[in-house]
Enzyme design. Structure first.
Site, PDB file in Angstrom:
ATOM      1  N   ILE A  17      47.066  52.822  41.314  1.00  0.00           N
ATOM      2  CA  ILE A  17      47.754  52.779  42.605  1.00  0.00           C
ATOM      3  C   ILE A  17      49.083  52.055  42.445  1.00  0.00           C
ATOM      4  O   ILE A  17      50.122  52.505  42.901  1.00  0.00           O
ATOM      5  CB  ILE A  17      46.930  52.016  43.666  1.00  0.00           C
ATOM      6  CG1 ILE A  17      45.570  52.677  43.859  1.00  0.00           C
ATOM      7  CG2 ILE A  17      47.702  51.941  44.988  1.00  0.00           C
ATOM      8  CD1 ILE A  17      44.609  51.842  44.665  1.00  0.00           C
ATOM      9  N   GLY A  20      51.440  45.828  39.684  1.00  0.00           N
ATOM     10  CA  GLY A  20      52.205  44.681  40.157  1.00  0.00           C
ATOM     11  C   GLY A  20      52.500  43.742  39.010  1.00  0.00           C
ATOM     12  O   GLY A  20      52.181  44.034  37.854  1.00  0.00           O
ATOM     13  N   GLU A  22      51.302  40.734  38.920  1.00  0.00           N
ATOM     14  CA  GLU A  22      50.148  39.895  38.766  1.00  0.00           C
ATOM     15  C   GLU A  22      48.960  40.672  38.209  1.00  0.00           C
ATOM     16  O   GLU A  22      48.215  40.180  37.384  1.00  0.00           O
ATOM     17  CB  GLU A  22      49.842  39.372  40.184  1.00  0.00           C
ATOM     18  CG  GLU A  22      48.699  38.466  40.349  1.00  0.00           C
ATOM     19  CD  GLU A  22      48.957  37.106  39.764  1.00  0.00           C
ATOM     20  OE1 GLU A  22      50.124  36.735  39.555  1.00  0.00           O
ATOM     21  OE2 GLU A  22      47.965  36.426  39.503  1.00  0.00           O
ATOM     22  N   ASP A 138      51.735  33.728  48.935  1.00  0.00           N
ATOM     23  CA  ASP A 138      52.736  34.741  48.591  1.00  0.00           C
ATOM     24  C   ASP A 138      52.927  35.680  49.776  1.00  0.00           C
ATOM     25  O   ASP A 138      52.777  36.890  49.670  1.00  0.00           O
ATOM     26  CB  ASP A 138      52.293  35.513  47.350  1.00  0.00           C
ATOM     27  CG  ASP A 138      53.422  36.356  46.762  1.00  0.00           C
ATOM     28  OD1 ASP A 138      54.589  36.106  47.111  1.00  0.00           O
ATOM     29  OD2 ASP A 138      53.134  37.271  45.968  1.00  0.00           O
TER      30      ASP A 138
END
Lengths: 234, 330
Positions: A17, A20, A22, A138
């Site tokens: 998907i 990122g 992270e 965040d």
């Protein structure tokens, strides 16, 4: 509390998907349910010991905080499974658009009143987390999904249990920063409505304190002209 | 076709007094830099004295090198900030004098913007995410909506400052970064140190304090150097990675004095590859503070009508990167 991964069962990765910074998010068919698999893969650039520590602690904290938030009525994806050794969280698949991209569309269609409602709600959610001792860590427009008429908060990977003004201020500072860096033209109006919702949840007195702290945090950054003018807002 | 424009730029924000000459065709005709050397950190007044003692020869050498007379220069660019007041004043005074005496327009340049622009010029990266790291600044930035927006920065001391100060305290020679890195190559044990990333921002002061404490507690210096470097660079790489994922830029550029660091380059190269972005590093001669970058940034500003009257050309010690309009990228 010990988290136990159920392991076994059938696992089919359907697609990636998002990749990122992270973690990598996969759409996965897990025991016949479509889930999001959030996996913190090792970072080659980081020393293995440091890397391992960061990935494990963030996985565990994230799962706990998402669960806590949900209990408070702040929508987050339901967690199905946590696999600590592989740094995987399996959670509900949410259909929707990230707030950041949603805002791009809004800007083109000029339907600003939709945004005011969204930011007020987001303010309420942030306020509720803070009142209950959770900092998201965040809080950016990339970490909110607009799903039908619901706002779903995701990515608690940098979140902490925090009751202090500083952590709450950092949350709000990050949101404001993300607004200014991607949607500069409407940042202040969105922020105003955010604070409106936020105040409703935490009380005006605390909200003012947090906003004051946001100014202070910004003034701490290097070379800030705000620092010189500091007396103007205190 | 537009007329070719030639600008002489002066850098004096910190330890370097530099004079560069650049043209609107992207040529760097001269880049002459005199660096104030120090053992115990920059003493602003001493640095300023150094600058005033080399200013005249730096200007002359730059013109000689470019083979130009001052009359062939179209404008004088000056880095008005951010930086150390006493140092900035020397550069500003020289620039104002040249501007008034030879009747040349004065062009104000932000030092941080200049670091980014010289990196774009020399690497050919058109729209990058920029990681700017030096002894005085640690900024992750990208161009959005007319300005270089700050996606992450240090909340206290700069990365270069953290490592330089560590080197100084443990008796390693300056400049600190290469010496600490050299020492780190012989380290093997990773000692956990404070890893402080607040969303997109960084904090290095606790890391410095703890690293020094570990040395006092008797850990091997090589191991502490190793752990310090690994922790500090990992923090920066993480913020860069997050910004890259957020902005979806397809180029990552490393600029500033610490851009020379091999280990940091290695880490950021991995980050870029991970996200399908090209990775570029500013050439070493334009990594540290230099006059050429001010001249080049001055060219960009000047051809877009940015000038400042001498009487308004105050220095700005705290001039932020994201306060500057960038008309040349509209």
């Amino acid at each position: 509390m010990k988290w136990i991964s159920h392991g076994g069962g059938s696992v089919v990765i359907l697609e990636v998907i998002a990749k990122g910074a992270e973690a990598t998010l996969y759409k996965e068919l897990w025991n016949d349910i479509v889930v999001v698999r959030k996996q913190r893969l090792p970072k080659k650039y980081r020393h293995p010991q440091l890397d391992n520590y960061i990935r494990r602690t963030r996985t565990v904290t994230e799962a706990k905080l998402m669960f806590e938030a949900r209990k408070l009525g702040v929508p987050t994806p339901t967690i199905y499974d946590v696999d600590i050794d592989n740094c995987i969280i399996r959670m509900e698949y949410i259909t929707g658009t990230r707030l950041r991209e949603y805002m791009d569309d809004i800007i083109h269609s000029s339907k600003y009143e939709v945004l005011t409602k969204i930011f007020e709600t987001l303010g309420i959610y942030a306020g509720r987390l803070h009142t209950n001792g959770i900092a998201h860590g965040d809080l950016t427009t990339s970490n909110v999904i607009v799903s039908d008429s619901t706002l779903v908060l995701i990515d608690f990977g940098l979140g902490t249990y925090a009751k202090d003004l500083e952590s709450h201020g950092v949350d709000i500072h990050l949101l404001l920063r993300s607004l200014e860096s991607t949607h500069y033209s409407i940042a202040s109006i969105c922020f105003k409505h955010f604070i409106k919702g936020y105040s409703r949840e935490v009380g005006e007195e605390y909200a003012n304190k947090v906003v004051e702290r946001v100014h202070e945090i910004r003034a701490r950054a290097r070379y800030v002209e705000e620092r010189i003018r500091k007396r103007d807002f205190i | 076709m537009k007329r070719k424009v030639t600008v002489l730029g002066i850098e004096s924000t910190a330890h370097t007094f530099g004079v560069g000459i650049a043209t609107s065709e992207g040529e760097i005709l001269a880049n002459v830099n005199y660096v104030y050397t120090f053992e115990k950190g920059i003493h602003p007044r001493e640095a300023a004295e150094h600058h005033s003692s080399v200013a005249h020869k730096a200007v002359k050498e730059a013109l000689d090198k470019a083979g130009l007379s001052i009359h062939e220069i179209d404008a004088i660019a000056i880095a008005l900030g951010p930086g150390l007041g006493p140092c900035l004043r020397i550069g500003a005074t020289v620039a104002r004098a040249l501007s008034l005496y030879f009747n040349k327009p004065l062009v104000p340049v932000n030092h941080c913007v200049a670091h980014i622009e010289i990196a774009r010029l020399t690497t050919g990266a058109e729209d990058p995410l920029v990681v700017y790291v030096s002894g005085g600044n640690t900024i992750v930035s990208a161009f959005v909506d007319g300005r270089y927006r700050v996606f992450g920065e240090t909340l206290d001391i700069a990365l270069g400052n953290c490592i330089d100060a560590f080197a100084r305290e443990v008796g390693l020679p300056q400049p600190g970064v290469p010496n600490v890195e050299k020492m780190a190559e012989r380290g093997s044990k990773y000692i956990p140190l404070p890893y402080v990333v607040k969303g997109q921002d960084l904090s290095f002061s606790g890391l410095l304090t703890m690293a020094l404490r570990k040395v006092r507690e008797g850990e091997r210096l090589e191991d502490v150097c190793f752990s310090l470097i690994e922790t500090a660079y990992s923090m920066l790489a993480e913020v860069a990675e997050r910004a890259l994922a957020h902005t979806k830029k397809k180029q990552l550029v490393l600029t500033g004095g610490v851009a020379r660091s091999r280990r940091l380059q290695e880490m950021l190269r991995e980050v870029a590859a991970e996200h399908g972005a090209e990775f570029h590093v500013v050439p070493p001669e334009y990594a540290g503070d230099n006059g050429a970058m001010i001249a080049w940034c001055g060219v960009l500003a000047y051809i877009h009508g940015v000038t400042i009257p001498v009487e308004e050309s105050c220095i700005r010690q705290r001039w932020r990167l994201d306060e500057v309009d960038i008309p040349w990228r509209r």
